[in-house]
Design a protein around this motif. Sequence first.
Motif, PDB file in Angstrom:
ATOM      1  N   UNK A 122      70.226  38.493   6.165  1.00 58.24           N
ATOM      2  CA  UNK A 122      69.126  39.434   5.986  1.00 58.24           C
ATOM      3  C   UNK A 122      68.215  39.465   7.218  1.00 58.24           C
ATOM      4  N   UNK A 123      67.934  38.297   7.762  1.00 52.42           N
ATOM      5  CA  UNK A 123      67.045  38.239   8.924  1.00 52.42           C
ATOM      6  C   UNK A 123      67.698  38.881  10.132  1.00 52.42           C
ATOM      7  N   UNK A 124      69.001  38.648  10.336  1.00 52.91           N
ATOM      8  CA  UNK A 124      69.688  39.250  11.477  1.00 52.91           C
ATOM      9  C   UNK A 124      69.669  40.764  11.396  1.00 52.91           C
ATOM     10  N   UNK A 125      69.853  41.315  10.217  1.00 51.41           N
ATOM     11  CA  UNK A 125      69.868  42.775  10.063  1.00 51.41           C
ATOM     12  C   UNK A 125      68.513  43.389  10.384  1.00 51.41           C
ATOM     13  N   UNK A 126      67.432  42.603  10.195  1.00 44.56           N
ATOM     14  CA  UNK A 126      66.096  43.138  10.436  1.00 44.56           C
ATOM     15  C   UNK A 126      65.603  42.913  11.853  1.00 44.56           C
ATOM     16  N   UNK A 127      66.315  42.130  12.661  1.00 44.63           N
ATOM     17  CA  UNK A 127      65.860  41.837  14.017  1.00 44.63           C
ATOM     18  C   UNK A 127      66.092  43.035  14.937  1.00 44.63           C
ATOM     19  N   UNK A 128      65.168  43.217  15.855  1.00 41.53           N
ATOM     20  CA  UNK A 128      65.281  44.297  16.825  1.00 41.53           C
ATOM     21  C   UNK A 128      65.233  43.781  18.257  1.00 41.53           C
ATOM     22  N   UNK A 129      65.357  42.495  18.428  1.00 44.45           N
ATOM     23  CA  UNK A 129      65.385  41.898  19.755  1.00 44.45           C
ATOM     24  C   UNK A 129      66.582  40.971  19.848  1.00 44.45           C
ATOM     25  N   UNK A 130      66.862  40.531  21.072  1.00 41.13           N
ATOM     26  CA  UNK A 130      68.029  39.675  21.309  1.00 41.13           C
ATOM     27  C   UNK A 130      67.596  38.306  21.819  1.00 41.13           C
ATOM     28  N   UNK A 131      66.355  37.922  21.510  1.00 35.64           N
ATOM     29  CA  UNK A 131      65.839  36.655  22.019  1.00 35.64           C
ATOM     30  C   UNK A 131      66.645  35.463  21.517  1.00 35.64           C
ATOM     31  N   UNK A 132      67.089  35.511  20.282  1.00 35.77           N
ATOM     32  CA  UNK A 132      67.797  34.369  19.720  1.00 35.77           C
ATOM     33  C   UNK A 132      69.295  34.447  19.814  1.00 35.77           C
ATOM     34  N   UNK A 143      72.703  47.072  19.876  1.00 34.67           N
ATOM     35  CA  UNK A 143      71.636  46.652  20.780  1.00 34.67           C
ATOM     36  C   UNK A 143      72.096  46.450  22.214  1.00 34.67           C
ATOM     37  N   UNK A 144      73.406  46.454  22.478  1.00 28.65           N
ATOM     38  CA  UNK A 144      73.906  46.107  23.801  1.00 28.65           C
ATOM     39  C   UNK A 144      73.438  47.064  24.894  1.00 28.65           C
ATOM     40  N   UNK A 145      73.544  48.395  24.751  1.00 27.08           N
ATOM     41  CA  UNK A 145      73.083  49.266  25.857  1.00 27.08           C
ATOM     42  C   UNK A 145      71.599  49.085  26.175  1.00 27.08           C
ATOM     43  N   UNK A 146      70.779  48.902  25.141  1.00 28.24           N
ATOM     44  CA  UNK A 146      69.347  48.706  25.376  1.00 28.24           C
ATOM     45  C   UNK A 146      69.078  47.384  26.070  1.00 28.24           C
ATOM     46  N   UNK A 147      69.794  46.340  25.674  1.00 26.84           N
ATOM     47  CA  UNK A 147      69.577  45.016  26.263  1.00 26.84           C
ATOM     48  C   UNK A 147      69.932  45.004  27.741  1.00 26.84           C
ATOM     49  N   UNK A 148      70.940  45.775  28.150  1.00 21.80           N
ATOM     50  CA  UNK A 148      71.321  45.814  29.560  1.00 21.80           C
ATOM     51  C   UNK A 148      70.220  46.404  30.440  1.00 21.80           C
ATOM     52  N   UNK A 149      69.430  47.306  29.883  1.00 17.64           N
ATOM     53  CA  UNK A 149      68.381  47.949  30.679  1.00 17.64           C
ATOM     54  C   UNK A 149      66.988  47.387  30.412  1.00 17.64           C
ATOM     55  N   UNK A 150      66.835  46.573  29.370  1.00 17.56           N
ATOM     56  CA  UNK A 150      65.529  46.022  29.020  1.00 17.56           C
ATOM     57  C   UNK A 150      65.167  44.896  29.991  1.00 17.56           C
ATOM     58  N   UNK A 151      63.987  44.979  30.586  1.00 19.28           N
ATOM     59  CA  UNK A 151      63.557  43.948  31.527  1.00 19.28           C
ATOM     60  C   UNK A 151      63.237  42.634  30.827  1.00 19.28           C
ATOM     61  N   UNK A 152      62.837  42.680  29.552  1.00 16.89           N
ATOM     62  CA  UNK A 152      62.497  41.459  28.824  1.00 16.89           C
ATOM     63  C   UNK A 152      63.726  40.685  28.376  1.00 16.89           C
ATOM     64  N   UNK A 153      64.867  41.348  28.292  1.00 14.29           N
ATOM     65  CA  UNK A 153      66.111  40.678  27.898  1.00 14.29           C
ATOM     66  C   UNK A 153      66.725  40.006  29.117  1.00 14.29           C
ATOM     67  N   UNK A 154      66.927  38.705  29.034  1.00  9.80           N
ATOM     68  CA  UNK A 154      67.481  37.950  30.155  1.00  9.80           C
ATOM     69  C   UNK A 154      68.989  38.084  30.190  1.00  9.80           C
ATOM     70  N   UNK A 155      69.563  37.731  31.355  1.00 10.39           N
ATOM     71  CA  UNK A 155      71.010  37.815  31.497  1.00 10.39           C
ATOM     72  C   UNK A 155      71.701  36.824  30.556  1.00 10.39           C
ATOM     73  N   UNK A 156      71.056  35.700  30.275  1.00 11.11           N
ATOM     74  CA  UNK A 156      71.643  34.723  29.342  1.00 11.11           C
ATOM     75  C   UNK A 156      71.728  35.302  27.934  1.00 11.11           C
ATOM     76  N   UNK A 157      70.711  36.038  27.524  1.00 16.20           N
ATOM     77  CA  UNK A 157      70.740  36.638  26.194  1.00 16.20           C
ATOM     78  C   UNK A 157      71.805  37.719  26.085  1.00 16.20           C
ATOM     79  N   UNK A 158      71.930  38.558  27.133  1.00 18.42           N
ATOM     80  CA  UNK A 158      72.963  39.593  27.108  1.00 18.42           C
ATOM     81  C   UNK A 158      74.351  38.957  27.137  1.00 18.42           C
ATOM     82  N   UNK A 159      74.526  37.900  27.914  1.00 20.30           N
ATOM     83  CA  UNK A 159      75.809  37.209  27.945  1.00 20.30           C
ATOM     84  C   UNK A 159      76.145  36.614  26.586  1.00 20.30           C
ATOM     85  N   UNK A 160      75.117  36.117  25.870  1.00 24.04           N
ATOM     86  CA  UNK A 160      75.369  35.582  24.532  1.00 24.04           C
ATOM     87  C   UNK A 160      75.792  36.684  23.574  1.00 24.04           C
ATOM     88  N   UNK A 161      75.214  37.875  23.703  1.00 22.58           N
ATOM     89  CA  UNK A 161      75.651  38.997  22.873  1.00 22.58           C
ATOM     90  C   UNK A 161      77.118  39.328  23.129  1.00 22.58           C
TER      91      UNK A 161
END
Length: 941
Positions: free
Chosen positions: A647-657, A697-715
Motif C-alpha cells: 500500500x505504501x509503495x503504491x502511494x509513493x511519488x518519489x524514488x528516495x527509498x 517513474x523512470x522517465x521523470x527520475x532521469x530528468x529530476x535533479x533531486x533524484x540521484x544516480x544511485x536511486x535511478x540505478x536501483x530502479x
Amino acid sequence: MSGTDGRTLTSGADEGTFTGLRTQLQEAAQTFADGPDALEGILLGIVDDVDRAVREPLEIFPVCHHSPASALAMARRLREKQPKVVYLELCEDMAPLLTELRNCKLPVAVQAFASEVDGFPAEWSPLSVVAPITEASAEYQAIAYALDTPGVELVLVDRSSDHVFQWDARAEHSEGPADPDAPAAEEEAALHGDAVGVEIGDLRPRFAELEEHLLRHGRVRHWSEWWHQYVELPLGDSDHDTYRQVMLLIGSLFRRLAPGDPHRVRVDEDRERYMWTRMREHLTATGTDPADCLYVCGAFHAASPVEEFGVHGSGTFEISPRSATKWQHGLIPSSHAAIEAQFGLAAGSVSIAETVWAKNVRRTRVEPYRLAGQAGAKKSKAKKKTAAAPVQEVAPSDKLTGFLRRPPVLDRLDEAELLGWSVEIVRATRRNGYLASTADAIAVFETSILLAGMRDRAKPTPYDFQDAAVTCIEKDTVPGRRDVRRLVEIMMGGDRIGQVGYDALPPLARDVHDRLAPLNLKLQQRGVQRALLDIASQPELGQCSDVLWMLRYLMPQGAARPIMGERTLDERPIQESWDLALGTHQRALIELGYEGVSIEQVLEQRLRRTAYGPQATAATVLQAVEDATLYLRSRRLADELGTRALEVLSAERSVDGAPEVLRRVRRLLAYYRTSEPLLPPWIESFVKTGYAHYCTLLPTAFTDEDATVRQVAAMLGFLFSMESLALSLGCDRTQLELAVAQSHPEDPSKTALLWAAQTQLGYLSRADLRARCDELLGNPLVVPAYPRYLSGFVHALEPVPGLTDFVVEAVSNAFGRLPDPVLLPWLPTLISTLRSGGADLAPLLIREAGRIFPGRLAALDEWVPPWRARPEPLSVRPARRADVGPGAALLAAHPATCDAVATLLGCDGTWETADPGPQGAALLGRHPDTAVALEALLAVR
C-alpha cells in the motif's frame, strides 16, 4: 484546644508573637531605604508569612530537597510527634509505588510514563515524570515512617502526573515559560532522560541578582556551597521551632523576591490550592484531627498567600479532570549525578549531602527511619506502639530574632577528619597517575585551613578542601581520565547509583531475567558481563539467543552487544558471544515494561507503529517485515506488514527509498525461495506493482535533479532483476521499453546509466557503447566530465552486472590515453565519486580487474588488453566436399542453426551459392577449430 487523644495545646500564639522582630525590621527599613514602603512591605510580609504558617492548626513542615538538615529535623520531629497522617508533596498517582521502595537500593526515582498520549500534542510523546528519592531526604524519612509504623496513613497531595502536563499545555497556549518545578534534564542526566522532574522544596532563588549577591558576599562559588555553609551547618543542631521558622523565612524571602512572571506565579499558587484542597477533602472524609497530621512540603510552598491556605481556607478551587492518557508507573534507578543535572545543583553536592547526613546521624545519635529490608538492612521486629501520655505542646515562640542576631558559630577544626581527607586524596591521585607525595598531603591540609580563613570560616568545608586539592596537586595535564576535582567528589561519596530490586521490576523485566537465567550471570549488576552461548551443544540456549537479539533491537546501544555471531534470514546460530550491561541500562528495561508484558509484544507493537506511522515508507515497512521474520519468526505479522508495504509503495511519488527497497526485496525473495514452497501472495503483488510503479517513474527520475544516480540505478535494478518474475505474473515488457525510450537525461552520470540500460535491452551494442566512450575521451570539452560518466557506469553494475568488464575497459582507456596534465586534475574527482557513490560496487571492478590484468609486473610490458586484441586473419582455401567432415552435411541441412552459432561467435559470414557443396561450408572453412569442436559434440550425442 483539645486533641482527640487527650493532648492539649496551649493557645499562646497571638499578635505579639513576632512583635519584636517586626519592630526591628521596620526600623531597619526606614534606615536603609529611601522610603519605608517597598522594603518595609517585603520585610514585614515575610514575618507575616512565617506567623501565618506557624499558627496553622495543621502542622506544616517545610523542607528542602536532598537536605541533610531537613532529613535530620524530620526524623527527630516524627519521633516526637508520632503523627497519624502524613501529607506529602508528591504526585498523588505515585502513591502505590512507594511500598516498592523497600525492594530497591537508593537512590531511585518514582516514574510516571505514557507512551501513547490522548489529550496532549503528539510531539510530546512519550511523557515521563520522575521524582528522585535519596536516603538523605526528608520525604524518604516521612515515607519510611508512614509505611513501617502501624496505623499511620501516607497521603500524597500534589497534582497528578497528568496535571503536570495539563498545566504545561496551558503554558504552551499562553506562550509562557515552562514550570520551574519541572525542568528538563540535561544530557548528562542519562538515568532520568528528558523526564520532567518533580521535587520537594525548590529553594533556589529565582531572582538572579539575589543569587549573585548571596554568592559574592558569602565568598562561595555556587548556590550549593552557599546553602551548605549558611543553612545546612547552622540548622544541623537547631531545635524544631527554630528550624521551622528559619525555613519558612527563607521560603517566603525567595518567593517575594521572585520575578513576577504570571505563568510561574499561577503554577505555584495552583499547586498550593491543589494540595490544600486535597488535604481538606481527606480531613472531611476521615474526620482526622488536624493536630494529628503533618504536612511535608517545600519551604517555597509552605508560606503561601492563597485563600485556600489552611484547614479553614476557602474551598473554591476546582480540580480539572484528568485526560484520557493511560499512565504507567514504576521505579527507575537514579544517581547523584542525574539528580544534580536535573535540578541544577553543583556537581558532587548530593554526594557531599550524603556524607554530611551520615556524619550528623552519628554525631546527634538521632535514629533515622529506614524501610525494613532495604539495601541489606536487618529485619527488625515491628514494635508495638504504646499509648503515649498526654503531651503538653506549647505554641512556638519567636525563635527568628535570636537566630538572626546570633553570630555565626565557629566550629572547631576537626584535624583528624581533614588529615584523613588529605591522605586519601593523595592516595587517590597517585592511583590515577599523578606524581603526588606526602608533601602534597601536607600542602592540601594547610591550604584548606588557609582558604577557610580567607572565607571567614574556622572549619574547612568539603568545597574548601576541593579547591585546596586542585591548587596543590593539579598540574598542566591530567594523566588519567579523572581530574583532581572529580577525584575529590568520588572520595566524598562518589556518584552513587541506585538499583531497582527484582520484586519491584515490571513483569516484562522479570520475564527477561527469568529467561536469561540459564546464562548464570548477575544481570542486575552494573557493568559489562560476557556471555558465551554454545548453542550446538546446549540447544536450550537458543531461547536465550532469541531474547538477546530482541533486547539488542529494543534497548539502547551497549545494553546487549554481540561479539561473535549474527542473526540473518534462514540461518541458525551455532555459537554466540555477548557483552551484556542490563544492570547499567536498567531504566530502559523498566520502560519496556510500560509498553507490554513481554518483549515479543513490545517488539510487535513497535514494528506495527513503524509500519503504520505517518512517516512510513516502503523501505521502512520492508525493514519491519524483515525484522518480524528475523526476530519473531512470525509469518502472520510478516504477511500483514508486507501488505502494508504494498500500500505504501503504491502511494509513493518519489524514488528516495529505491535502493533500500531493492536490497530488502532481493533478500526476502531469496529467503522465501529457499524456505517456502511458494512465494507469499504479498511479495508477488509487490513485485508486480513495483514493476509498473518504477516503469512509470523512470522517465521523470532521469530528468529530476533531486533524484540521484544511485536511486535511478536501483530502479533499473528492480526492473531488470525482477523482470522474469514480473512477466510471469502478467506484467508487460513494453512498459519498460517505453520508459527507457522516453528517458532523456542531461546529467552525465544518468546518461551513462541510460546507455547501460539500452545495452541491456539490446538497443545499443557493445561496439556502439565503446565508440561513444572513445568519442568522449577524444573531445577536450567533455574530458572534465568523464569521471561523472564513469560514475554512471559504475552504478550501472547494479542493474547490468554484465558490464563489469566494460567498466574496467573504460577506466583503463582513460588512464592509458589521457596525458597527465589532463588526467591528474580530475583524478581526485573520480576517486571521491567512486568512494561516495559506488563503494559497494567497487569489489566487482576489483575482481574483474584482477582477472583481466596480469598477475606479475614483468608481464605488464608485453600484455595486450583483451579489448584491443584482434584475431589474425586465417588463409582459407576453398572447401571441397572431401575436406568437409561428417558434420558439415548436418550443418548444411540446418542453415538457421548455423547462422545462430555464427552470430553467437561474433562472425560475419555470407552463404556462397556458387559452391555446389552444402551452404555454410565457407564459414566452417574459415573456422576449422570450431567445425572440429562441433563435429566432436555431434558425434558424442
